[in-house]
Motif scaffolding. Structure first.
Motif, PDB file in Angstrom:
ATOM      1  N   ILE A  11       0.868  -1.177   0.000  1.00 23.63           N
ATOM      2  CA  ILE A  11       0.000   0.000   0.000  1.00 23.63           C
ATOM      3  C   ILE A  11       0.900   1.221   0.000  1.00 23.63           C
ATOM      4  N   ALA A  12       0.952   1.895  -1.109  1.00 28.34           N
ATOM      5  CA  ALA A  12       1.873   3.010  -1.287  1.00 28.34           C
ATOM      6  C   ALA A  12       1.195   4.349  -1.018  1.00 28.34           C
ATOM      7  N   ALA A  13       1.989   5.290  -0.557  1.00 29.08           N
ATOM      8  CA  ALA A  13       1.539   6.681  -0.464  1.00 29.08           C
ATOM      9  C   ALA A  13       1.861   7.382  -1.769  1.00 29.08           C
ATOM     10  N   ALA A  14       0.911   8.144  -2.291  1.00 32.24           N
ATOM     11  CA  ALA A  14       1.199   9.020  -3.424  1.00 32.24           C
ATOM     12  C   ALA A  14       1.985  10.226  -2.923  1.00 32.24           C
ATOM     13  N   MET A  15       2.821  10.785  -3.785  1.00 36.51           N
ATOM     14  CA  MET A  15       3.567  11.985  -3.426  1.00 36.51           C
ATOM     15  C   MET A  15       2.823  13.260  -3.817  1.00 36.51           C
ATOM     16  N   LEU A  16       1.527  13.144  -4.089  1.00 34.57           N
ATOM     17  CA  LEU A  16       0.705  14.291  -4.469  1.00 34.57           C
ATOM     18  C   LEU A  16       0.717  15.433  -3.449  1.00 34.57           C
ATOM     19  N   VAL A 230      -6.605   4.567  -4.902  1.00 38.56           N
ATOM     20  CA  VAL A 230      -7.876   4.590  -4.165  1.00 38.56           C
ATOM     21  C   VAL A 230      -8.006   5.899  -3.391  1.00 38.56           C
ATOM     22  N   LYS A 231      -9.207   6.432  -3.397  1.00 41.03           N
ATOM     23  CA  LYS A 231      -9.571   7.634  -2.643  1.00 41.03           C
ATOM     24  C   LYS A 231     -11.080   7.714  -2.634  1.00 41.03           C
ATOM     25  N   SER A 232     -11.619   8.605  -1.809  1.00 40.47           N
ATOM     26  CA  SER A 232     -13.080   8.689  -1.742  1.00 40.47           C
ATOM     27  C   SER A 232     -13.534  10.132  -1.600  1.00 40.47           C
ATOM     28  N   GLY A 272      -2.742  -6.906  -7.113  1.00 41.84           N
ATOM     29  CA  GLY A 272      -1.827  -5.801  -7.345  1.00 41.84           C
ATOM     30  C   GLY A 272      -1.680  -4.873  -6.152  1.00 41.84           C
ATOM     31  N   PRO A 273      -0.713  -3.961  -6.228  1.00 42.54           N
ATOM     32  CA  PRO A 273      -0.540  -2.967  -5.164  1.00 42.54           C
ATOM     33  C   PRO A 273      -1.665  -1.932  -5.164  1.00 42.54           C
ATOM     34  N   PHE A 274      -1.741  -1.190  -4.062  1.00 47.53           N
ATOM     35  CA  PHE A 274      -2.648  -0.060  -3.935  1.00 47.53           C
ATOM     36  C   PHE A 274      -1.832   1.217  -3.754  1.00 47.53           C
ATOM     37  N   CYS A 275      -2.441   2.329  -4.086  1.00 47.79           N
ATOM     38  CA  CYS A 275      -1.866   3.636  -3.792  1.00 47.79           C
ATOM     39  C   CYS A 275      -2.964   4.493  -3.199  1.00 47.79           C
ATOM     40  N   VAL A 276      -2.749   5.011  -1.996  1.00 49.80           N
ATOM     41  CA  VAL A 276      -3.762   5.832  -1.331  1.00 49.80           C
ATOM     42  C   VAL A 276      -3.495   7.300  -1.644  1.00 49.80           C
ATOM     43  N   GLU A 277      -4.574   8.005  -2.009  1.00 45.64           N
ATOM     44  CA  GLU A 277      -4.487   9.411  -2.388  1.00 45.64           C
ATOM     45  C   GLU A 277      -5.504  10.219  -1.593  1.00 45.64           C
ATOM     46  N   VAL A 286      -4.401  12.012   5.849  1.00 48.83           N
ATOM     47  CA  VAL A 286      -5.604  11.291   5.436  1.00 48.83           C
ATOM     48  C   VAL A 286      -5.216  10.040   4.656  1.00 48.83           C
ATOM     49  N   ALA A 287      -4.176  10.138   3.823  1.00 46.59           N
ATOM     50  CA  ALA A 287      -3.714   8.961   3.090  1.00 46.59           C
ATOM     51  C   ALA A 287      -3.269   7.868   4.053  1.00 46.59           C
ATOM     52  N   ALA A 288      -2.581   8.254   5.134  1.00 45.30           N
ATOM     53  CA  ALA A 288      -2.143   7.265   6.125  1.00 45.30           C
ATOM     54  C   ALA A 288      -3.348   6.624   6.805  1.00 45.30           C
ATOM     55  N   ARG A 289      -4.367   7.423   7.092  1.00 45.40           N
ATOM     56  CA  ARG A 289      -5.602   6.877   7.665  1.00 45.40           C
ATOM     57  C   ARG A 289      -6.250   5.912   6.670  1.00 45.40           C
ATOM     58  N   ASN A 290      -6.247   6.303   5.396  1.00 45.06           N
ATOM     59  CA  ASN A 290      -6.810   5.433   4.364  1.00 45.06           C
ATOM     60  C   ASN A 290      -6.061   4.108   4.277  1.00 45.06           C
ATOM     61  N   ALA A 291      -4.741   4.153   4.431  1.00 45.92           N
ATOM     62  CA  ALA A 291      -3.948   2.923   4.359  1.00 45.92           C
ATOM     63  C   ALA A 291      -4.310   1.975   5.504  1.00 45.92           C
ATOM     64  N   ARG A 292      -4.496   2.521   6.702  1.00 43.86           N
ATOM     65  CA  ARG A 292      -4.873   1.668   7.842  1.00 43.86           C
ATOM     66  C   ARG A 292      -6.250   1.060   7.618  1.00 43.86           C
ATOM     67  N   TYR A 293      -7.183   1.873   7.111  1.00 42.17           N
ATOM     68  CA  TYR A 293      -8.525   1.364   6.798  1.00 42.17           C
ATOM     69  C   TYR A 293      -8.453   0.276   5.725  1.00 42.17           C
ATOM     70  N   LEU A 294      -7.675   0.525   4.711  1.00 41.47           N
ATOM     71  CA  LEU A 294      -7.552  -0.422   3.608  1.00 41.47           C
ATOM     72  C   LEU A 294      -7.023  -1.764   4.095  1.00 41.47           C
ATOM     73  N   ARG A 295      -6.035  -1.731   4.972  1.00 39.85           N
ATOM     74  CA  ARG A 295      -5.480  -2.982   5.483  1.00 39.85           C
ATOM     75  C   ARG A 295      -6.515  -3.755   6.301  1.00 39.85           C
ATOM     76  N   ARG A 296      -7.320  -3.048   7.082  1.00 38.00           N
ATOM     77  CA  ARG A 296      -8.394  -3.710   7.835  1.00 38.00           C
ATOM     78  C   ARG A 296      -9.400  -4.351   6.891  1.00 38.00           C
ATOM     79  N   MET A 297      -9.774  -3.616   5.862  1.00 36.52           N
ATOM     80  CA  MET A 297     -10.778  -4.138   4.934  1.00 36.52           C
ATOM     81  C   MET A 297     -10.234  -5.293   4.098  1.00 36.52           C
ATOM     82  N   LEU A 298      -8.931  -5.286   3.815  1.00 36.70           N
ATOM     83  CA  LEU A 298      -8.327  -6.436   3.135  1.00 36.70           C
ATOM     84  C   LEU A 298      -8.391  -7.673   4.029  1.00 36.70           C
ATOM     85  N   ALA A 299      -8.168  -7.472   5.320  1.00 39.71           N
ATOM     86  CA  ALA A 299      -8.268  -8.601   6.250  1.00 39.71           C
ATOM     87  C   ALA A 299      -9.688  -9.159   6.275  1.00 39.71           C
TER      88      ALA A 299
END
Length: 317
Positions: A11-16, A230-232, A272-277, A286-299
């Motif tokens: 799960i990658a962070a975008a550099m945006l 991924v973003k919302s 494949g990998p994910f990138c949180v934006e 917010v991207a870091a929060r998204n990454a934690r959420y994403l990992r929970r939802m993958l589980a």
């Protein structure tokens, strides 16, 4: 490809969230990347709005690789933004840039390069509070333009395969990758296993106009996807007046369910990998929060959460 466990899924962070830093000192690169690592990321998308690896000299490209190593970040992907190879004015230049970017990404140790058919923002978009509220460039849908896209993206896919990468095509409104049907068709017409979709459906759900159903688009696109931005957004529609409003939101709070979308992704075999934006405010947090959420939802989607709960309850008996 084997499906990774949720804790190891890239799960990658975008550099945006960071300013353009092409000519910045290496210490500035380290500063920015260290912020990403401090938020808990171990992977990063070397987004070219931050640094364009394809335009770095060999020594500076080495410096970038060493900066990534210094902070412990794995450059899993490189996203080339707004460099459409079918741009009526700069398509040839963008094609050459994309080839340089593939070579640079391979040198850095990336696994994926994401490209799209979206073009630079128009003046009205640059002047808007949220750029997606203004109309941007629109791709022609004639047969010649379609064939040019197929030919040039197939060429990039072949290059990607030769240097050990995969090419991912980012979905974006009003391009030939602007709907699920068109995007899937383009991948099939290219016909190269090294080329797949980046189903960045957040680019579509934020539009202030009618949009296709998010979950239906996920189901259509994920079988041919190899990378996923991924973003919302909070989305509200007043059909009586025709008013639509969309604002950036953390993934767990937005108007679409990534819990359901990730179940679909796992069911169709996405690995494949994910990138949180995130746009606006403190995008990195917010991207870091998204990454934690994403990992929970993958589980949850992989059944790991269920197994963990049953194991814990069983051990307590």
């Amino acid at each position: 490809m084997r499906r990774p466990p949720s804790e190891e899924w890239p799960i990658a962070a975008a550099m945006l969230p960071f300013p353009a830093s092409q000519d910045a000192p290496v210490d500035t690169w380290v500063d920015h990347l260290a912020e990403v690592a401090y938020e808990g990321f171990t992977e990063v998308d070397v987004t070219d709005s931050w640094v364009r690896p394809g335009d770095l000299s060999p020594s500076r490209l080495t410096d970038l690789g060493e900066a990534l190593t210094a902070v412990g970040l794995d450059p899993v992907a490189l996203s080339a933004i707004r460099r459409s190879v079918i741009d009526p004015e700069t398509g040839d230049e963008n094609l050459a840039y994309s080839h340089r970017t593939l070579d640079a990404a391979a040198e850095l140790g990336c696994r994926v390069v994401s490209v799209g058919l979206h073009r630079p923002l128009l003046p009205a978009q640059r002047g808007a509070f949220w750029f997606w509220t203004e109309q941007g460039p629109v791709d022609s849908t004639d047969a010649d333009t379609w064939e040019l896209a197929v030919t040039r993206l197939r060429e990039l896919g072949r290059h990607a395969r030769e240097v050990g990468l995969v090419l991912s095509l980012e979905m974006y409104e009003d391009t030939l990758l602007g709907t699920a049907e068109s995007a899937v068709r383009l991948v099939h017409d290219i016909g190269d296993d090294a080329v797949g979709l980046n189903p960045d459906l957040g680019n579509l759900i934020r539009l202030h106009r009618p949009v296709e159903d998010f979950q239906a688009a996920v189901a259509a696109c994920l079988p041919v996807s190899n990378y996923w931005h991924v973003k919302s957004y909070f989305r509200d529609e007043d059909r009586a007046s025709g008013t639509v409003v969309a604002l950036p939101a953390p993934m767990e709070m937005g108007s679409v369910s990534y819990r359901q979308a990730l179940r679909t992704a796992v069911e169709v075999g996405y690995t494949g990998p994910f990138c949180v934006e995130h746009y606006g405010g403190d995008g990195l947090s917010v991207a870091a929060r998204n990454a934690r959420y994403l990992r929970r939802m993958l589980a949850v989607a992989t059944g790991e959460a269920r197994a963990t709960v049953l194991r814990a309850v069983g051990a307590a008996r």
